[in-house]
Design a protein around this motif. Structure first.
Motif, mmCIF file in Angstrom:
data_model
loop_
_atom_site.group_PDB
_atom_site.id
_atom_site.type_symbol
_atom_site.label_atom_id
_atom_site.label_comp_id
_atom_site.label_asym_id
_atom_site.label_seq_id
_atom_site.Cartn_x
_atom_site.Cartn_y
_atom_site.Cartn_z
ATOM 1 N N MET A 1 -92.097 -16.841 3.134
ATOM 2 C CA MET A 1 -93.410 -17.496 3.120
ATOM 3 C C MET A 1 -94.429 -16.683 3.919
ATOM 4 O O MET A 1 -95.594 -16.576 3.525
ATOM 5 C CB MET A 1 -93.288 -18.918 3.661
ATOM 6 N N LYS A 2 -93.983 -16.105 5.014
ATOM 7 C CA LYS A 2 -94.880 -15.270 5.817
ATOM 8 C C LYS A 2 -95.339 -14.049 5.027
ATOM 9 O O LYS A 2 -96.518 -13.658 5.070
ATOM 10 C CB LYS A 2 -94.168 -14.841 7.103
ATOM 11 N N GLN A 3 -94.431 -13.455 4.265
ATOM 12 C CA GLN A 3 -94.783 -12.302 3.440
ATOM 13 C C GLN A 3 -95.785 -12.701 2.359
ATOM 14 O O GLN A 3 -96.770 -12.000 2.115
ATOM 15 C CB GLN A 3 -93.532 -11.724 2.791
ATOM 16 N N LEU A 4 -95.534 -13.812 1.705
ATOM 17 C CA LEU A 4 -96.448 -14.265 0.655
ATOM 18 C C LEU A 4 -97.823 -14.600 1.225
ATOM 19 O O LEU A 4 -98.849 -14.301 0.607
ATOM 20 C CB LEU A 4 -95.855 -15.475 -0.062
ATOM 21 N N ASP A 5 -97.837 -15.207 2.403
ATOM 22 C CA ASP A 5 -99.113 -15.511 3.055
ATOM 23 C C ASP A 5 -99.893 -14.232 3.341
ATOM 24 O O ASP A 5 -101.104 -14.160 3.130
ATOM 25 C CB ASP A 5 -98.860 -16.283 4.348
ATOM 26 N N ALA A 6 -99.192 -13.209 3.815
ATOM 27 C CA ALA A 6 -99.849 -11.926 4.108
ATOM 28 C C ALA A 6 -100.410 -11.284 2.847
ATOM 29 O O ALA A 6 -101.408 -10.553 2.900
ATOM 30 C CB ALA A 6 -98.858 -10.974 4.783
ATOM 31 N N TRP A 7 -99.793 -11.554 1.697
ATOM 32 C CA TRP A 7 -100.280 -11.010 0.430
ATOM 33 C C TRP A 7 -101.417 -11.827 -0.164
ATOM 34 O O TRP A 7 -101.948 -11.462 -1.209
ATOM 35 C CB TRP A 7 -99.128 -10.947 -0.583
ATOM 36 N N GLY A 8 -101.756 -12.947 0.449
ATOM 37 C CA GLY A 8 -102.885 -13.733 -0.040
ATOM 38 C C GLY A 8 -102.524 -14.992 -0.788
ATOM 39 O O GLY A 8 -103.414 -15.702 -1.272
ATOM 40 N N PHE A 9 -101.228 -15.313 -0.905
ATOM 41 C CA PHE A 9 -100.837 -16.581 -1.515
ATOM 42 C C PHE A 9 -101.199 -17.722 -0.557
ATOM 43 O O PHE A 9 -101.153 -17.554 0.662
ATOM 44 C CB PHE A 9 -99.337 -16.597 -1.809
ATOM 45 N N LYS A 10 -101.542 -18.865 -1.119
ATOM 46 C CA LYS A 10 -102.005 -19.986 -0.297
ATOM 47 C C LYS A 10 -100.976 -21.115 -0.333
ATOM 48 O O LYS A 10 -100.497 -21.474 -1.405
ATOM 49 C CB LYS A 10 -103.359 -20.480 -0.802
ATOM 50 N N PHE A 11 -100.682 -21.665 0.830
ATOM 51 C CA PHE A 11 -99.644 -22.683 0.930
ATOM 52 C C PHE A 11 -100.237 -24.069 1.152
ATOM 53 O O PHE A 11 -101.183 -24.231 1.927
ATOM 54 C CB PHE A 11 -98.677 -22.344 2.063
ATOM 55 N N ILE A 12 -99.689 -25.036 0.455
ATOM 56 C CA ILE A 12 -99.978 -26.442 0.706
ATOM 57 C C ILE A 12 -98.740 -26.989 1.384
ATOM 58 O O ILE A 12 -97.719 -27.238 0.740
ATOM 59 C CB ILE A 12 -100.301 -27.194 -0.604
ATOM 60 N N GLU A 13 -98.800 -27.119 2.699
ATOM 61 C CA GLU A 13 -97.618 -27.413 3.496
ATOM 62 C C GLU A 13 -96.992 -28.744 3.109
ATOM 63 O O GLU A 13 -97.698 -29.713 2.811
ATOM 64 C CB GLU A 13 -97.983 -27.433 4.984
ATOM 65 N N PRO A 14 -95.658 -28.820 3.131
ATOM 66 C CA PRO A 14 -94.981 -30.071 2.787
ATOM 67 C C PRO A 14 -95.192 -31.135 3.849
ATOM 68 O O PRO A 14 -95.374 -30.830 5.028
ATOM 69 C CB PRO A 14 -93.507 -29.659 2.707
ATOM 70 N N GLY A 15 -95.169 -32.371 3.406
ATOM 71 C CA GLY A 15 -95.319 -33.472 4.344
ATOM 72 C C GLY A 15 -94.030 -33.750 5.083
ATOM 73 O O GLY A 15 -92.961 -33.249 4.737
ATOM 74 N N GLU A 16 -94.130 -34.542 6.141
ATOM 75 C CA GLU A 16 -92.952 -34.965 6.883
ATOM 76 C C GLU A 16 -92.602 -36.379 6.469
ATOM 77 O O GLU A 16 -93.451 -37.260 6.438
ATOM 78 C CB GLU A 16 -93.219 -34.898 8.391
ATOM 79 N N GLY A 17 -91.363 -36.617 6.124
ATOM 80 C CA GLY A 17 -90.964 -37.949 5.705
ATOM 81 C C GLY A 17 -89.511 -37.966 5.298
ATOM 82 O O GLY A 17 -88.765 -37.003 5.504
ATOM 83 N N TYR A 18 -89.093 -39.064 4.715
ATOM 84 C CA TYR A 18 -87.709 -39.225 4.279
ATOM 85 C C TYR A 18 -87.468 -38.365 3.048
ATOM 86 O O TYR A 18 -88.203 -38.444 2.062
ATOM 87 C CB TYR A 18 -87.439 -40.696 3.957
ATOM 88 N N LEU A 19 -86.444 -37.507 3.110
ATOM 89 C CA LEU A 19 -86.122 -36.607 2.015
ATOM 90 C C LEU A 19 -84.987 -37.185 1.174
ATOM 91 O O LEU A 19 -84.215 -38.027 1.630
ATOM 92 C CB LEU A 19 -85.709 -35.239 2.569
ATOM 93 N N ALA A 20 -84.880 -36.685 -0.053
ATOM 94 C CA ALA A 20 -83.849 -37.180 -0.961
ATOM 95 C C ALA A 20 -82.445 -36.938 -0.412
ATOM 96 O O ALA A 20 -81.512 -37.675 -0.724
ATOM 97 C CB ALA A 20 -83.997 -36.526 -2.330
ATOM 98 N N CYS A 21 -82.301 -35.902 0.419
ATOM 99 C CA CYS A 21 -80.992 -35.580 0.978
ATOM 100 C C CYS A 21 -80.604 -36.510 2.117
ATOM 101 O O CYS A 21 -79.483 -36.453 2.623
ATOM 102 C CB CYS A 21 -80.983 -34.133 1.475
ATOM 103 N N GLY A 22 -81.532 -37.386 2.529
ATOM 104 C CA GLY A 22 -81.240 -38.322 3.596
ATOM 105 C C GLY A 22 -81.835 -37.955 4.935
ATOM 106 O O GLY A 22 -81.889 -38.774 5.850
#
Length: 401
Positions: free
Chosen positions: A137-158
């Motif tokens: 993700m750090k590499q992609l950010d440096a190349w100009g890709f834009k991230f929409i950060e994931p939220g914090e909450g209950y995940l399907a894995c528990g």
């Protein structure tokens, strides 16, 4: 701002793929034209017909299933897009994109597109924090890709933690905000200096300083993302050129002076964050000096004060300087602001923990000649760069971010 936009939505294989159906609906309702590309794994969670019904567009799943023999499918879709949204983005597709791999319809189209790419990660919290995923993700950010950060909450894995795909409404809102941001510096020419300079004694020795250029490169990266035409003049550093930025490499203070002056007249916003040497050896030697008994003294002379010269020649430019201090930082910063005819100055106390040379974070004070003052607490240099540009836009009577 997404109304009328042509959006390619890439759906990779995670349980959050069901949210991509709602996201498709929200984008269409907002006036966007949406084409969906699915991985084979994504099809195990949601059927392609769902996206076809919601988007009223064909859904792409196979690189070799050419729907129109007159076109190469993944190239045609890549060229069609105004923006590319990857949601959900699994650890696998993020790794493939960072590694330049292309083995299905989604990955080949991602490599072929020149549209802005937004990535909305979704995965288990431990996967998200794994060093390999973070590095990708750090590499992609440096190349100009834009991230929409994931939220914090209950995940399907528990687990409860960061990794849950952001809600469709939030993703649409972020896209609208980001598209609006890209207009802030559109048409403006931004000139930024970064890094140290080297003042040569002989072919193998020189004077320099610890600057890594990270702050200047962050400023260039964020200015380009805001739509500016960015020129980055950098001393010797080990950093990749930010996407969409013209880079000019220099070595000495004199080199930087000449490069800046050549481009100053046409610039609208000038940010001098480079740590330029104040002194250089009065005499340099063509051949390596040999070691001799006793002490050796090097006579130094002043280099040209680039920032002072810029302040004296200022016409229409908005001029921002940087000051690295260790004591009485605000007092010294104000004196530099006034003496060098700056519009604003960013003052760093390099003795603060997490601030100064070499760090990925910084702590700063923003001062303007109009008397505006704001303290920026410890934050990433990219975040600080965005704040600095926001203040500059406001001062230049532009829109707020």
């Amino acid at each position: 701002m997404v109304k009328g936009k042509k959006i390619v939505l890439g759906v990779s294989g995670g349980i959050a793929a069901y949210k991509a159906a709602a996201l498709t609906s929200k984008l269409v309702q907002a006036g966007a034209s949406v084409k969906v590309i699915m991985t084979e794994s994504a099809k195990r969670f949601v059927a392609p017909t769902t996206f076809q019904a919601l988007s009223r567009q064909p859904v792409y799943t196979d690189t070799f299933d050419e729907q129109d023999p007159s076109q190469i499918q993944h190239i045609d879709v890549a060229d069609w897009a105004d923006l590319f949204l990857l949601a959900p983005a699994t650890a696998n597709i993020i790794g493939k994109l960072a590694g330049g791999l292309a083995d299905d319809m989604l990955s080949t189209t991602l490599l072929a597109t020149e549209a802005p790419v937004y990535i909305a990660p979704a995965m288990n919290v431990h996967m998200y924090s794994h060093p390999a995923v973070m590095n990708n993700m750090k590499q992609l950010d440096a190349w100009g890709f834009k991230f929409i950060e994931p939220g914090e909450g209950y995940l399907a894995c528990g687990y409860v933690g960061k990794g849950r795909l952001e809600e469709p409404e939030t993703i649409v809102r972020v896209l609208e905000q980001e598209e609006q941001k890209e207009q802030l510096l559109k048409g403006k020419k931004v000139l930024i200096t970064a890094g140290p300079t080297r003042e040569k004694i002989d072919p193998v020795r020189f004077f320099t300083n610890p600057s890594t250029g990270k702050m200047g490169f962050a400023l260039a990266r964020q200015a380009a993302r805001l739509g500016a035409d960015v020129t980055l003049i950098s001393g010797p550093v080990k950093l990749d050129t930010p996407s969409g930025v013209e880079r000019v490499d220099v070595t000495s203070a004199e080199d930087m002076f000449q490069a800046v002056m050549e481009r100053y007249h046409d610039s609208d916003l000038v940010i001098k964050s480079a740590a330029v040497a104040d002194y250089r050896p009065r005499t340099t030697y063509e051949h390596k000096m040999k070691k001799a008994p006793g002490d050796y003294a090097v006579e130094m002379e002043r280099t040209k004060d680039i920032l002072l010269e810029l302040g004296e020649r200022k016409e229409h430019q908005y001029l921002i300087g940087f000051a690295a201090e260790t004591q009485e930082i605000e007092s010294y910063g104000r004196k530099k602001l006034e003496k060098k005819n700056l519009d604003a100055i960013v003052i760093n106390n390099v003795s603060d923990e997490g601030a100064g040379f070499g760090h990925d974070t910084n702590v700063s004070i923003w001062l303007t000649k109009q008397g505006d003052k704001q303290t920026f607490p410890l934050m990433s240099k990219d975040e600080l760069a965005t704040n600095i540009l926001q203040k500059a836009v406001e001062e230049m009577k532009g829109e707020s971010l």
